[in-house]
Design an enzyme around this catalytic site. Structure first.
Site, PDB file in Angstrom:
ATOM      1  N   THR A  15       0.735  -1.294   0.159  1.00  0.00           N
ATOM      2  CA  THR A  15      -0.146   0.147   0.010  1.00  0.00           C
ATOM      3  C   THR A  15       0.855   1.254   0.073  1.00  0.00           C
ATOM      4  O   THR A  15       0.811   2.274  -0.551  1.00  0.00           O
ATOM      5  CB  THR A  15      -0.888  -0.101   1.304  1.00  0.00           C
ATOM      6  N   VAL A  16       1.750   1.502   0.914  1.00  0.00           N
ATOM      7  CA  VAL A  16       2.602   2.509   1.082  1.00  0.00           C
ATOM      8  C   VAL A  16       3.608   2.764   0.041  1.00  0.00           C
ATOM      9  O   VAL A  16       3.723   3.856  -0.700  1.00  0.00           O
ATOM     10  CB  VAL A  16       3.191   2.323   2.490  1.00  0.00           C
ATOM     11  N   GLU A 131      10.197  10.271   8.968  1.00  0.00           N
ATOM     12  CA  GLU A 131       9.034  11.254   9.117  1.00  0.00           C
ATOM     13  C   GLU A 131       7.573  10.393   9.074  1.00  0.00           C
ATOM     14  O   GLU A 131       6.576  10.543   9.960  1.00  0.00           O
ATOM     15  CB  GLU A 131       8.855  12.402   8.188  1.00  0.00           C
ATOM     16  N   ASP A 203       0.896  -0.185  19.042  1.00  0.00           N
ATOM     17  CA  ASP A 203       1.314   0.577  17.766  1.00  0.00           C
ATOM     18  C   ASP A 203       1.839   1.917  18.121  1.00  0.00           C
ATOM     19  O   ASP A 203       2.570   2.835  17.930  1.00  0.00           O
ATOM     20  CB  ASP A 203       0.003   0.555  16.776  1.00  0.00           C
ATOM     21  N   LYS A 207       5.270   4.530  18.574  1.00  0.00           N
ATOM     22  CA  LYS A 207       5.366   5.956  17.958  1.00  0.00           C
ATOM     23  C   LYS A 207       5.465   6.950  19.026  1.00  0.00           C
ATOM     24  O   LYS A 207       6.134   7.811  18.940  1.00  0.00           O
ATOM     25  CB  LYS A 207       3.650   6.329  17.409  1.00  0.00           C
ATOM     26  N   GLY A 303      -2.477   5.536   5.571  1.00  0.00           N
ATOM     27  CA  GLY A 303      -3.060   5.605   4.245  1.00  0.00           C
ATOM     28  C   GLY A 303      -1.811   5.789   3.291  1.00  0.00           C
ATOM     29  O   GLY A 303      -0.866   6.297   3.504  1.00  0.00           O
TER      30      GLY A 303
HETATM   31  N1  HSE Z   1      -2.122   0.814  12.505  1.00  0.00           N
HETATM   32  C1  HSE Z   1      -1.976   2.110  12.625  1.00  0.00           C
HETATM   33  C2  HSE Z   1      -3.099   3.000  12.914  1.00  0.00           C
HETATM   34  C3  HSE Z   1      -1.616   2.597  11.011  1.00  0.00           C
HETATM   35  O1  HSE Z   1      -4.290   2.523  12.925  1.00  0.00           O
HETATM   36  O2  HSE Z   1      -3.202   4.266  13.183  1.00  0.00           O
HETATM   37  C4  HSE Z   1      -0.342   2.545  10.736  1.00  0.00           C
HETATM   38  O3  HSE Z   1       0.805   3.244  11.894  1.00  0.00           O
END
Ligand code: HSE
Length: 429
Positions: A15-16, A131, A203, A207, A303
């Site tokens: 996708t990316v 980024e 996740d 981050k 996305g």
């Molecule tokens: N799984 C992540 C989210 C997207 O739901 O924000 C990719 O970092």
């Protein structure tokens, strides 16, 4: 003036990766003007050359061997969009050691091995930019490293997971339960078949580890974080929060306050807080700096094209550095090693939802135990009369988490307490 052509290798074309390919192809003229070079994808690493890709790519440039890209001396920039640690870590390190600049969107890899990767980039005089690893298309890493570099950052607080924000938004708007909404999110492709990493907060934790390391100039690893997901948020919590003037959001919270506070958890946010207005799959990162004050970065957190946008921005920066024979952004900004506070020593306000038997004196027993442990109350909601259990919702003033836990250990043992159904932190604004 004839522009130099800089060749790019793309590791992964899902996708990316296909978004990156499309942007480099469709915006090539503007990208050449801004970078000073014509950027051309020379080779694309795929798992299976026969597999159908989300973008039309000339078959001749597809390869199943990483070495075809590593050993191609024309390729100066490598984009890693494979995800996960293996084999991405090996590919990234070998690319840097091969003198190539690397752009990556891989939050897990950077959260776990950022220190080693950045040191390698520095040693070999090339760039490593990432980024896209936090907040998808939202610029936040480069602003923290460059535009906000004059600040001492005291707070980074973000909605950095779109899946959980979508689920919480739907639970709020449609009065639906967690499991119902999760199922719908999976059907629509917003949540993965195995949603564990999103709904359990991992996740968001990757981050936060990346953001906090940069914002607070101190290496933060995922093991330093307190992590709670959203699986125990019920419709009851959402409606009680609403009654009290709050929305529930999964926040990644980092504070630098005589030591670092680092945690991911559902939070009651006052409805007037800018983050409370961030709904659906959108992400936002709210920061406080001593010079800028408060600022919020908002946008699409995932996305194909938004993530591709962040990656291509990094590719352009790396290309400019190649043209000027320079290394760009300072590689690692972890200049100090700050102390991370024990969770029990941090202070917060709390929302408590208890199920109690509706007997005379029960509220008095609870408040007396809380008082003995220095926990004072801001508000109490007690619903209805019944022979069974009734909900009792309490909001505390700011208290030490360890004191609250000590009080709750005793409260749980009272005969009239059926259960402590939820404990959620409350953030002020
Ligand atoms: N799984 C992540 C989210 C997207 O739901 O924000 C990719 O970092």
């Amino acid at each position: 003036m004839n522009k130099k052509e800089i060749k790019v290798g793309l590791l992964g074309c899902g996708t990316v990766g296909s978004g990156v390919y499309k942007i480099l192809r469709d915006n090539s003229k503007s990208i050449a003007n801004k970078s000073g070079a014509n950027l051309k994808v020379k080779k694309v690493l795929v798992r299976d050359k026969e597999e159908k890709l989300a973008v039309k790519v000339d078959k001749d440039i597809l390869t199943e061997r990483f070495e075809d890209i590593l050993e191609d001396e024309d390729i100066e920039i490598i984009i890693e969009v494979i995800g996960g640690v293996n084999p991405a870590k090996e590919f990234v390190l070998r690319s840097l050691k091969g003198g190539k600049s690397v752009i990556s969107a891989n939050k897990e890899l950077i959260a776990k091995y950022g220190e080693e990767i950045l040191a390698t980039a520095d040693e070999y005089g090339v760039d490593f930019y990432f980024e896209a690893s936090v907040g998808g298309g939202i610029p936040i890493i480069s602003p923290l490293k460059e535009d906000l570099a004059g600040n001492r950052i005291t707070k980074v607080m973000g909605i950095v997971n779109g899946t959980t924000n979508y689920i919480l938004t739907k639970m709020d708007r449609e009065r639906a339960d967690f499991n119902q909404v999760l199922k719908k999110a999976q059907e629509l492709g917003y949540a993965e078949a195995d949603p564990t990493s999103d709904i359990e907060g991992y996740d968001a934790a990757y981050k936060l580890a990346i953001l906090a390391s940069i914002a607070f100039e101190s290496r933060v690893s995922v093991e330093d974080l307190h992590i709670e997901g959203i699986t125990n948020i019920s419709q009851d919590d959402i409606s009680h929060a609403k009654e009290l003037g709050y929305k529930i959001k999964l926040l990644a919270v980092g504070k630098d306050n005589d030591g670092l506070e680092l945690r991911v958890h559902p939070t009651l946010l006052p409805v007037e807080h800018p983050l409370a207005k961030v709904d659906d799959v959108f992400n936002a990162i709210f920061i406080e700096g001593d010079a800028i004050g408060e600022a919020m970065f908002y946008g699409p957190g995932a996305g194909q094209m938004p993530t591709g946008s962040a990656i291509v921005g990094d590719v352009i920066a790396a290309a400019r550095n190649i043209i000027f024979d320079a290394q760009g952004r300072i590689p690692c900004t972890c200049f100090e090693q700050k102390n991370v506070k024990e969770q029990a020593d941090t202070q917060s306000r709390f929302y408590l939802r208890l199920e109690v038997l509706d007997n005379p004196g029960v509220l008095g027993d609870i408040t007396s135990l809380l008082g003995k442990h220095n926990v004072s109350l801001e508000s109490v909601i007690q619903k209805g009369r019944s022979n069974g259990s009734v909900p009792l919702v309490l909001v505390t003033h700011k208290v030490k988490e360890g004191d609250l836990n000590d009080a709750l250990d005793k409260i749980k043992k009272l005969d009239d307490i059926k259960k402590v159904a939820n404990i959620i932190r409350v953030e002020d604004y």
